[in-house]
Design an enzyme around this catalytic site. Structure first.
Site, PDB file in Angstrom:
ATOM      1  CB  ALA A  65      -0.930  -0.001   1.207  1.00 22.29           C
ATOM      2  N   GLY A 110       1.450  -5.762   0.500  1.00 20.86           N
ATOM      3  CA  GLY A 110       0.475  -6.079  -0.535  1.00 20.86           C
ATOM      4  C   GLY A 110       1.094  -6.689  -1.774  1.00 20.86           C
ATOM      5  CD  GLU A 113      -1.376  -8.939   2.071  1.00 26.34           C
ATOM      6  OE1 GLU A 113      -2.165  -9.372   2.926  1.00 26.34           O
ATOM      7  OE2 GLU A 113      -1.245  -7.715   1.834  1.00 26.34           O
ATOM      8  CD  GLU A 133       1.457  -6.300   5.397  1.00 26.59           C
ATOM      9  OE1 GLU A 133       1.014  -6.389   4.247  1.00 26.59           O
ATOM     10  OE2 GLU A 133       2.321  -7.097   5.846  1.00 26.59           O
TER      11      GLU A 133
END
Length: 258
Positions: A65, A110, A113, A133
Protein backbone atom coordinates in the site's frame (compact mmCIF):
# COMPACT_ATOMS: atom_id res chain seq x y z
CA UNK A 1 -3.46 4.28 -16.79
CA UNK A 2 -3.80 4.66 -13.01
CA UNK A 3 -0.80 2.40 -12.47
CA UNK A 4 -2.00 -0.82 -14.14
CA UNK A 5 -1.58 -1.78 -17.79
CA UNK A 6 -3.28 -4.65 -19.61
CA UNK A 7 -1.33 -6.20 -22.48
CA UNK A 8 -2.66 -8.69 -25.02
CA UNK A 9 0.42 -9.27 -27.16
CA UNK A 10 0.38 -13.06 -26.79
CA UNK A 11 -2.31 -15.39 -28.10
CA UNK A 12 -4.67 -16.46 -25.31
CA UNK A 13 -2.39 -14.93 -22.65
CA UNK A 14 -3.20 -11.65 -20.91
CA UNK A 15 -0.50 -9.74 -19.07
CA UNK A 16 -1.45 -7.48 -16.19
CA UNK A 17 1.39 -5.09 -15.40
CA UNK A 18 1.70 -3.08 -12.20
CA UNK A 19 2.89 0.13 -13.81
CA UNK A 20 3.82 2.75 -11.27
CA UNK A 21 7.59 2.28 -11.11
CA UNK A 22 8.31 5.79 -9.82
CA UNK A 23 6.56 4.73 -6.59
CA UNK A 24 7.96 1.17 -6.62
CA UNK A 25 4.49 0.10 -7.76
CA UNK A 26 2.97 1.00 -4.40
CA UNK A 27 -0.80 0.52 -4.43
CA UNK A 28 -2.69 3.80 -4.33
CA UNK A 29 -6.48 3.97 -4.15
CA UNK A 30 -6.69 4.77 -7.87
CA UNK A 31 -4.33 1.92 -8.73
CA UNK A 32 -6.36 -0.53 -6.64
CA UNK A 33 -9.55 0.50 -8.45
CA UNK A 34 -7.85 0.03 -11.80
CA UNK A 35 -6.46 -3.39 -10.80
CA UNK A 36 -9.94 -4.59 -9.79
CA UNK A 37 -11.39 -3.36 -13.10
CA UNK A 38 -8.66 -4.99 -15.18
CA UNK A 39 -9.07 -8.30 -13.35
CA UNK A 40 -12.83 -8.20 -13.95
CA UNK A 41 -12.22 -7.55 -17.66
CA UNK A 42 -9.77 -10.44 -17.95
CA UNK A 43 -11.96 -12.82 -15.94
CA UNK A 44 -14.88 -12.19 -18.30
CA UNK A 45 -12.83 -12.77 -21.46
CA UNK A 46 -13.25 -16.39 -22.56
CA UNK A 47 -10.39 -16.05 -25.03
CA UNK A 48 -7.90 -15.59 -22.17
CA UNK A 49 -6.56 -18.96 -21.06
CA UNK A 50 -3.70 -17.85 -18.79
CA UNK A 51 -2.59 -14.64 -17.07
CA UNK A 52 0.82 -13.22 -16.23
CA UNK A 53 1.03 -10.63 -13.46
CA UNK A 54 4.24 -8.64 -13.80
CA UNK A 55 5.57 -5.23 -12.81
CA UNK A 56 7.31 -2.33 -14.48
CA UNK A 57 10.62 -0.89 -13.32
CA UNK A 58 13.82 -2.51 -12.10
CA UNK A 59 13.61 -2.23 -8.31
CA UNK A 60 10.28 -3.64 -7.23
CA UNK A 61 7.38 -5.89 -8.07
CA UNK A 62 5.23 -4.02 -5.55
CA UNK A 63 6.01 -2.59 -2.11
CA UNK A 64 2.41 -2.78 -0.90
CA UNK A 65 0.00 0.00 0.00
CA UNK A 66 1.06 3.57 -0.70
CA UNK A 67 1.91 4.72 2.82
CA UNK A 68 2.60 8.25 1.62
CA UNK A 69 -1.02 8.46 0.53
CA UNK A 70 -2.19 6.94 3.80
CA UNK A 71 -0.06 9.30 5.88
CA UNK A 72 -2.54 12.13 5.31
CA UNK A 73 -5.68 9.99 5.59
CA UNK A 74 -8.01 9.94 8.57
CA UNK A 75 -9.21 6.71 10.16
CA UNK A 76 -12.50 7.14 8.34
CA UNK A 77 -10.75 7.58 5.00
CA UNK A 78 -8.60 4.48 5.52
CA UNK A 79 -11.70 2.49 6.46
CA UNK A 80 -13.42 3.79 3.32
CA UNK A 81 -10.41 2.67 1.28
CA UNK A 82 -10.72 -0.88 2.60
CA UNK A 83 -13.45 -2.12 0.19
CA UNK A 84 -11.45 -0.75 -2.74
CA UNK A 85 -8.38 -2.72 -1.70
CA UNK A 86 -10.39 -5.86 -0.98
CA UNK A 87 -11.87 -5.67 -4.48
CA UNK A 88 -8.38 -5.36 -5.98
CA UNK A 89 -6.89 -8.29 -4.07
CA UNK A 90 -10.06 -10.31 -4.58
CA UNK A 91 -9.96 -9.64 -8.31
CA UNK A 92 -6.47 -11.13 -8.52
CA UNK A 93 -7.26 -14.06 -6.23
CA UNK A 94 -10.47 -15.06 -7.98
CA UNK A 95 -9.31 -14.97 -11.59
CA UNK A 96 -10.74 -18.15 -13.15
CA UNK A 97 -7.72 -18.51 -15.40
CA UNK A 98 -4.40 -19.79 -14.03
CA UNK A 99 -2.23 -16.84 -13.03
CA UNK A 100 1.55 -16.69 -12.83
CA UNK A 101 3.25 -13.95 -10.83
CA UNK A 102 6.57 -12.78 -12.26
CA UNK A 103 8.38 -11.33 -9.26
CA UNK A 104 11.53 -9.25 -9.26
CA UNK A 105 12.91 -6.91 -6.62
CA UNK A 106 10.79 -6.03 -3.63
CA UNK A 107 7.51 -7.89 -3.13
CA UNK A 108 6.51 -6.51 0.25
CA UNK A 109 3.20 -6.26 2.07
CA UNK A 110 0.48 -6.08 -0.53
CA UNK A 111 3.02 -6.96 -3.20
CA UNK A 112 3.79 -10.22 -1.43
CA UNK A 113 0.06 -10.82 -0.99
CA UNK A 114 -0.59 -10.32 -4.71
CA UNK A 115 2.07 -12.91 -5.49
CA UNK A 116 0.55 -15.28 -2.91
CA UNK A 117 -2.72 -14.99 -4.84
CA UNK A 118 -1.09 -16.53 -7.90
CA UNK A 119 -1.19 -20.19 -8.87
CA UNK A 120 2.53 -20.14 -9.63
CA UNK A 121 5.24 -17.71 -8.50
CA UNK A 122 8.30 -17.25 -10.70
CA UNK A 123 10.91 -15.20 -8.85
CA UNK A 124 14.21 -13.93 -10.14
CA UNK A 125 17.40 -13.74 -8.13
CA UNK A 126 16.70 -10.16 -7.07
CA UNK A 127 13.35 -11.00 -5.44
CA UNK A 128 12.80 -10.05 -1.79
CA UNK A 129 9.56 -11.11 -0.12
CA UNK A 130 8.07 -9.89 3.14
CA UNK A 131 4.90 -9.18 5.09
CA UNK A 132 6.06 -6.24 7.24
CA UNK A 133 2.65 -4.84 8.20
CA UNK A 134 2.99 -5.46 11.95
CA UNK A 135 5.89 -3.00 11.95
CA UNK A 136 3.55 -0.15 10.96
CA UNK A 137 0.65 -1.10 13.23
CA UNK A 138 -1.29 -3.21 10.74
CA UNK A 139 -1.65 -6.84 9.72
CA UNK A 140 -1.45 -8.39 6.25
CA UNK A 141 -5.01 -7.93 5.04
CA UNK A 142 -4.86 -8.50 1.31
CA UNK A 143 -5.27 -12.18 2.06
CA UNK A 144 -1.75 -12.46 3.46
CA UNK A 145 -2.45 -14.25 6.73
CA UNK A 146 -4.73 -16.82 5.10
CA UNK A 147 -2.77 -17.33 1.89
CA UNK A 148 0.53 -17.69 3.73
CA UNK A 149 -1.12 -20.15 6.11
CA UNK A 150 -2.35 -22.28 3.23
CA UNK A 151 0.83 -22.07 1.19
CA UNK A 152 3.43 -22.34 3.93
CA UNK A 153 1.73 -23.97 6.91
CA UNK A 154 1.06 -22.40 10.33
CA UNK A 155 4.60 -22.20 11.72
CA UNK A 156 6.26 -20.78 8.61
CA UNK A 157 3.38 -18.35 8.08
CA UNK A 158 3.64 -17.14 11.69
CA UNK A 159 7.39 -16.68 11.28
CA UNK A 160 6.89 -14.25 8.39
CA UNK A 161 3.72 -12.52 9.57
CA UNK A 162 4.67 -11.96 13.22
CA UNK A 163 8.29 -10.92 12.65
CA UNK A 164 7.69 -8.92 9.47
CA UNK A 165 11.11 -10.02 8.25
CA UNK A 166 12.23 -10.04 4.64
CA UNK A 167 13.49 -13.13 2.84
CA UNK A 168 15.43 -13.64 -0.36
CA UNK A 169 14.58 -15.97 -3.20
CA UNK A 170 16.49 -18.98 -1.85
CA UNK A 171 14.57 -18.99 1.44
CA UNK A 172 11.36 -18.25 -0.44
CA UNK A 173 11.92 -21.41 -2.48
CA UNK A 174 12.71 -23.40 0.64
CA UNK A 175 9.55 -22.20 2.41
CA UNK A 176 7.33 -22.63 -0.66
CA UNK A 177 6.75 -18.91 -1.15
CA UNK A 178 8.25 -19.14 -4.65
CA UNK A 179 7.92 -22.01 -7.12
CA UNK A 180 10.72 -21.30 -9.59
CA UNK A 181 13.93 -19.29 -9.40
CA UNK A 182 15.29 -17.72 -12.58
CA UNK A 183 18.22 -15.40 -13.37
CA UNK A 184 17.81 -11.71 -12.60
CA UNK A 185 15.69 -9.94 -15.18
CA UNK A 186 14.08 -13.07 -16.63
CA UNK A 187 11.04 -13.68 -14.39
CA UNK A 188 8.63 -12.06 -16.80
CA UNK A 189 9.93 -14.02 -19.78
CA UNK A 190 9.75 -17.30 -17.85
CA UNK A 191 6.22 -16.51 -16.69
CA UNK A 192 5.16 -15.83 -20.28
CA UNK A 193 6.65 -19.16 -21.35
CA UNK A 194 4.76 -21.00 -18.61
CA UNK A 195 1.55 -19.15 -19.48
CA UNK A 196 1.91 -20.16 -23.13
CA UNK A 197 2.27 -23.82 -22.13
CA UNK A 198 -0.84 -23.60 -19.95
CA UNK A 199 -2.77 -21.75 -22.68
CA UNK A 200 -2.01 -24.61 -25.07
CA UNK A 201 -4.00 -27.03 -22.94
CA UNK A 202 -7.76 -27.45 -22.85
CA UNK A 203 -9.23 -24.22 -21.44
CA UNK A 204 -12.17 -26.14 -19.96
CA UNK A 205 -9.90 -28.67 -18.26
CA UNK A 206 -7.43 -26.05 -17.03
CA UNK A 207 -10.13 -23.91 -15.43
CA UNK A 208 -11.74 -26.99 -13.88
CA UNK A 209 -8.39 -28.16 -12.53
CA UNK A 210 -7.67 -24.73 -11.02
CA UNK A 211 -11.10 -24.74 -9.41
CA UNK A 212 -10.45 -28.17 -7.88
CA UNK A 213 -7.06 -27.11 -6.56
CA UNK A 214 -8.41 -23.89 -5.03
CA UNK A 215 -11.65 -25.26 -3.60
CA UNK A 216 -10.03 -28.41 -2.26
CA UNK A 217 -7.28 -26.66 -0.34
CA UNK A 218 -7.63 -27.36 3.38
CA UNK A 219 -10.57 -29.73 3.04
CA UNK A 220 -10.56 -33.29 4.36
CA UNK A 221 -9.54 -35.75 1.65
CA UNK A 222 -13.01 -37.16 1.01
CA UNK A 223 -14.51 -33.68 0.59
CA UNK A 224 -11.65 -32.75 -1.70
CA UNK A 225 -12.25 -35.82 -3.84
CA UNK A 226 -15.87 -34.71 -4.32
CA UNK A 227 -14.61 -31.31 -5.51
CA UNK A 228 -12.29 -33.13 -7.90
CA UNK A 229 -15.12 -35.33 -9.19
CA UNK A 230 -17.30 -32.31 -9.91
CA UNK A 231 -14.44 -30.66 -11.80
CA UNK A 232 -13.84 -33.86 -13.79
CA UNK A 233 -17.51 -34.03 -14.75
CA UNK A 234 -17.29 -30.46 -16.09
CA UNK A 235 -14.40 -31.46 -18.34
CA UNK A 236 -15.55 -34.90 -19.45
CA UNK A 237 -18.82 -33.68 -21.03
CA UNK A 238 -17.15 -30.75 -22.81
CA UNK A 239 -16.25 -30.63 -26.51
CA UNK A 240 -12.64 -30.19 -25.38
CA UNK A 241 -12.55 -33.78 -24.12
CA UNK A 242 -13.70 -35.17 -27.48
CA UNK A 243 -11.21 -32.99 -29.38
CA UNK A 244 -8.34 -33.83 -27.02
CA UNK A 245 -8.78 -37.57 -27.32
CA UNK A 246 -9.30 -37.37 -31.08
CA UNK A 247 -6.15 -35.27 -31.49
CA UNK A 248 -4.15 -37.73 -29.38
CA UNK A 249 -5.24 -40.67 -31.52
CA UNK A 250 -4.68 -38.77 -34.76
CA UNK A 251 -1.24 -37.62 -33.55
CA UNK A 252 -1.97 -33.94 -34.08
CA UNK A 253 -2.18 -30.78 -32.02
CA UNK A 254 -5.66 -30.19 -30.54
CA UNK A 255 -7.78 -27.34 -31.82
CA UNK A 256 -9.81 -26.49 -28.75
CA UNK A 257 -13.42 -25.61 -29.58
CA UNK A 258 -14.04 -23.69 -26.34
Amino acid sequence: MDGVTLLRDHEHVAEIVLDRPEALNALSTAMARRLAAVCAEVAADASVRAVVLAAAGEKAFCVGADLKERNSMTDAEILAQRPVFRAAFGGVLHLPQPMIAAVHGYALGGGCEISLSADLIVADESAVFGLPEVGVGLIPAGGGTQLALRRLGPGKAADLVLTGRRIGVEEALELGLADRKVPAGSAREEARTLAAVIAGNSPVAVRAAKRALRQGAGLPLEAGLEIEDNAWRTAVVSPDRAEGIAAFNEKRKPVWPS
